[in-house]
Design an enzyme around this catalytic site. Structure first.
Site, PDB file in Angstrom:
ATOM      1  N   GLY A  27       0.827  -1.208   0.000  1.00 52.60           N
ATOM      2  CA  GLY A  27       0.000   0.000   0.000  1.00 52.60           C
ATOM      3  C   GLY A  27       0.854   1.246   0.000  1.00 52.60           C
ATOM      4  N   ASN A  28       0.244   2.374   0.264  1.00 48.23           N
ATOM      5  CA  ASN A  28       0.992   3.631   0.368  1.00 48.23           C
ATOM      6  C   ASN A  28       0.322   4.542   1.387  1.00 48.23           C
ATOM      7  OD1 ASN A  28      -0.908   5.542  -1.095  1.00 48.23           O
ATOM      8  ND2 ASN A  28      -0.640   3.947  -2.644  1.00 48.23           N
ATOM      9  N   ARG A  29       0.910   5.679   1.622  1.00 49.39           N
ATOM     10  CA  ARG A  29       0.483   6.527   2.739  1.00 49.39           C
ATOM     11  C   ARG A  29      -0.668   7.481   2.419  1.00 49.39           C
ATOM     12  NH1 ARG A  29       4.171   6.135   6.803  1.00 49.39           N
ATOM     13  NH2 ARG A  29       6.254   5.444   6.208  1.00 49.39           N
TER      14      ARG A  29
END
Ligand code: C5P
Length: 215
Positions: A27-29
């Protein structure tokens, strides 16, 4: 103010999650705050808004399509070819695991080697379809904006909103943002630090001016 009445606006928000096994993902932020703010602002101004998102949507007057992966987001975005404006604020994974393990990976089996493959470029697909929509891309950068200007020209978007996610008050999870807006001719305008809602309204003002040919 209903200055966007009659507009159909598609917004993507959040970060995609690409499964590794049934419990883990890459995922990412991205918090989805910027996309949410745009969806809310457009709806408040009278547009018919569809928000395609990986995160909890805000309480707003519009339709919501919940997705998780880049593939699901691509399918949802590409199925909507009748929009006036498409704003791709989501942080889409560029790569995903080539194979998803059916069972949870076990520590006992040692560190896995995870082969990655590219995800579809959703924005490129939107540009390719040339539906007449005004297309806005976002670019999270870490440092120089030269890359963002090159990206704006390369991607064929009408507007690219670039932000340095490492700058104070900017980027992932914050309620404020300091962005530089790049137009299709490569010209850029740095906007001061403001709330994401203010960025959203200013972006919609710009789109309004562009679509009425007065920019
Ligand atoms: O090249 P970069 O990932 O920085 O481009 C960001 C823009 O491209 C964003 O608007 C994002 O939503 C979009 N994007 C996409 N599909 C991808 C990767 C990024 O639509 N696979």
């Amino acid at each position: 103010m209903a200055d966007l009445a009659g507009w159909r606006v598609l917004v993507t928000a959040g970060g995609t999650r690409e499964p590794i096994d049934p419990v883990r993902y890459i995922g990412n932020r991205s918090s989805g705050k910027m996309g949410n703010a745009i969806a809310e602002a457009a709806a408040d101004r009278g547009a018919a808004v569809t928000l395609i998102t990986t995160v909890t949507p805000p309480d707003f007057e519009g339709s919501v399509i919940e997705v998780e992966t880049a593939d699901q987001m691509a399918e949802a975005v590409w199925s909507m070819n009748d929009q006036d404006v498409v704003v791709m604020a989501a942080a889409v994974a560029d790569f995903r695991p080539a194979a998803v393990h059916e069972a949870k990976l076990s520590r006992r089996d040692g560190p896995p080697v995870i082969e990655l493959e590219p995800t579809p470029d959703i924005l490129a697909g939107v540009v390719e379809r040339a539906t007449g929509a005004t297309i806005v891309g976002f670019a999270a950068e870490t440092g120089s904006l030269d890359r963002a200007v090159a990206k704006a020209l390369d991607k064929g978007v009408d507007v690219l909103v670039a932000n340095d996610v490492l700058a104070e008050g900017s980027g992932f999870g914050t309620t404020t943002n300091a962005v530089t807006v790049i137009l299709a001719d490569g010209s850029s305008q740095p906007w001061p630090l403001m709330s994401k809602r203010e960025v959203a309204d200013r972006l919609l003002d710009l789109l309004l001016a562009m679509r009425s040919g007065s920019d």
